[in-house]
Design an enzyme around this catalytic site. Structure first.
Site, PDB file in Angstrom:
ATOM      1  N   SER A 119       0.816  -1.231   0.000  1.00  0.00           N
ATOM      2  CA  SER A 119       0.000   0.000   0.000  1.00  0.00           C
ATOM      3  C   SER A 119       0.840   1.268   0.000  1.00  0.00           C
ATOM      4  O   SER A 119       1.718   1.433   0.841  1.00  0.00           O
ATOM      5  CB  SER A 119      -0.864   0.059   1.266  1.00  0.00           C
ATOM      6  N   HIS A 168      -3.715   0.053  -4.241  1.00  0.00           N
ATOM      7  CA  HIS A 168      -3.095  -1.149  -4.809  1.00  0.00           C
ATOM      8  C   HIS A 168      -3.396  -1.166  -6.308  1.00  0.00           C
ATOM      9  O   HIS A 168      -4.496  -1.539  -6.717  1.00  0.00           O
ATOM     10  CB  HIS A 168      -3.660  -2.410  -4.156  1.00  0.00           C
ATOM     11  N   MET A 195      -1.612  -7.205   7.109  1.00  0.00           N
ATOM     12  CA  MET A 195      -2.632  -8.132   6.594  1.00  0.00           C
ATOM     13  C   MET A 195      -2.173  -8.834   5.318  1.00  0.00           C
ATOM     14  O   MET A 195      -3.000  -9.167   4.459  1.00  0.00           O
ATOM     15  CB  MET A 195      -3.929  -7.360   6.325  1.00  0.00           C
ATOM     16  N   SER A 196      -0.885  -9.050   5.195  1.00  0.00           N
ATOM     17  CA  SER A 196      -0.422  -9.664   3.943  1.00  0.00           C
ATOM     18  C   SER A 196       0.872 -10.435   4.180  1.00  0.00           C
ATOM     19  O   SER A 196       1.200 -10.801   5.305  1.00  0.00           O
ATOM     20  CB  SER A 196      -0.184  -8.576   2.877  1.00  0.00           C
ATOM     21  N   ASN A 237       2.074   3.582  10.835  1.00  0.00           N
ATOM     22  CA  ASN A 237       1.366   4.057  12.043  1.00  0.00           C
ATOM     23  C   ASN A 237       1.846   3.252  13.234  1.00  0.00           C
ATOM     24  O   ASN A 237       2.362   2.154  13.073  1.00  0.00           O
ATOM     25  CB  ASN A 237      -0.147   3.875  11.860  1.00  0.00           C
TER      26      ASN A 237
HETATM   27  N1  HPA Z   1      -2.671  -3.026  11.325  1.00  0.00           N
HETATM   28  C1  HPA Z   1      -2.872  -3.854  10.290  1.00  0.00           C
HETATM   29  N2  HPA Z   1      -2.496  -3.572   9.049  1.00  0.00           N
HETATM   30  C2  HPA Z   1      -1.889  -2.397   8.839  1.00  0.00           C
HETATM   31  C3  HPA Z   1      -1.656  -1.479   9.869  1.00  0.00           C
HETATM   32  C4  HPA Z   1      -2.071  -1.814  11.197  1.00  0.00           C
HETATM   33  O1  HPA Z   1      -1.898  -1.059  12.170  1.00  0.00           O
HETATM   34  N3  HPA Z   1      -1.029  -0.409   9.308  1.00  0.00           N
HETATM   35  C5  HPA Z   1      -0.897  -0.678   7.981  1.00  0.00           C
HETATM   36  N4  HPA Z   1      -1.420  -1.886   7.691  1.00  0.00           N
END
Ligand code: HPA
Length: 269
Positions: free
Chosen positions: A24, A55, A208-209, A232
């Protein structure tokens, strides 16, 4: 698929050895890439177009600072409703074209206190929490494998490529942390309580990947490197509420450094 036949003709001539999968918001990391041909994911056998904003969903072949490589802009995720076989379609397509190294990138939330938005983390291991009952699996995996007489799951991430990344960063006067990536199903971000639990399970970052692709690539005999771009602080650890826009915006903080690191991986012997 005429579009794919034309693409594959160019790819076979160029003979790329490395495939990069961009996560991303990381499109800006590819300034050193010169495209020779590209095709939409929808035209690649075994792939489907991604549905998530940020994406792109294109496969390109070209040169990265003169070295032939494949570039997947975007990926498909488990949380888009796809089965494992579709999620790993990128890696399978790369192997089919002849690549023997895959570099997986992603956006992730930082759990380790030293990880701030804009940092990069090389992945040295993962917790794959993607199956139904994954947490239960985490608790019992070791005991169960011993009972079943199974050998250990192969460790996907190449120590050699990890060394190459860290040597590159040291030469640039920076430290690159190597850590554990927890792969969760999404699509929602985690709760603060889940993040505290993940921290106790040794996770340094969460996303998540990547885990399924890394395991598939290893099974296909490919060498794997992976890098998380920390967009983050994970849920409950930062001041802001998480959202996908923040992820895309903060990924920009790291694109130049990510681009340099990808160059080092493409060039590594
Ligand atoms: N959690 C899950 N997936 C993510 C996060 C997160 O804090 N930041 C970017 N992808």
């Amino acid at each position: 698929m005429p579009a794919y036949s034309a693409f594959i003709g160019t790819a076979r001539k160029l003979r790329p050895r490395t495939a990069i999968v961009l996560g991303s918001g990381l499109a800006g990391a590819t300034r050193a890439f010169v495209e020779h041909a590209s095709v939409g994911f929808g035209n690649v056998p075994g792939l489907v177009p991604p549905t998530v904003h940020g994406h792109g969903g294109r496969l390109a072949v070209g040169e990265w600072a003169g070295v032939p490589c494949l570039l997947f802009s975007g990926r498909v995720h488990f949380y888009e409703g796809h089965l494992r076989g579709v999620v790993v379609g990128t890696v399978r397509a790369a192997a089919e074209i002849g690549a023997n190294r895959v570099v997986l990138t992603n956006a992730a939330g930082g759990i380790h206190p030293a990880l701030d938005p804009g940092d990069l983390m090389a992945i040295r291991g993962h917790l794959k929490l993607l199956d139904a009952g994954a947490w239960r699996g985490l608790a019992s995996a070791t005991a169960w494998r011993a009972l079943a007489g199974e050998t250990a799951v192969p460790q996907p991430y190449s120590a050699r490529l990890l060394d190459a990344m860290q040597a590159h960063e040291r030469a640039a006067g920076r430290e690159l942390m190597a850590g554990v990536y927890a792969a969760l199903t999404g699509p929602s971000y985690e709760t603060p309580a889940e993040i505290r639990a993940l921290a106790r399970c040794s996770a340094d970052a969460v996303g998540m990947s990547t885990a399924l692709e890394a395991e598939e690539a290893t099974q296909l005999g490919m060498e794997v490197a992976a890098v998380s771009c920390i967009t983050n602080k994970a849920a409950g650890l930062g001041a802001t509420t998480l959202d996908h826009t923040e992820v895309l915006t903060n990924a920009q903080l790291a694109v130049v450094r990510m681009g340099e690191l990808l160059g080092a991986l493409v060039r590594a012997d």
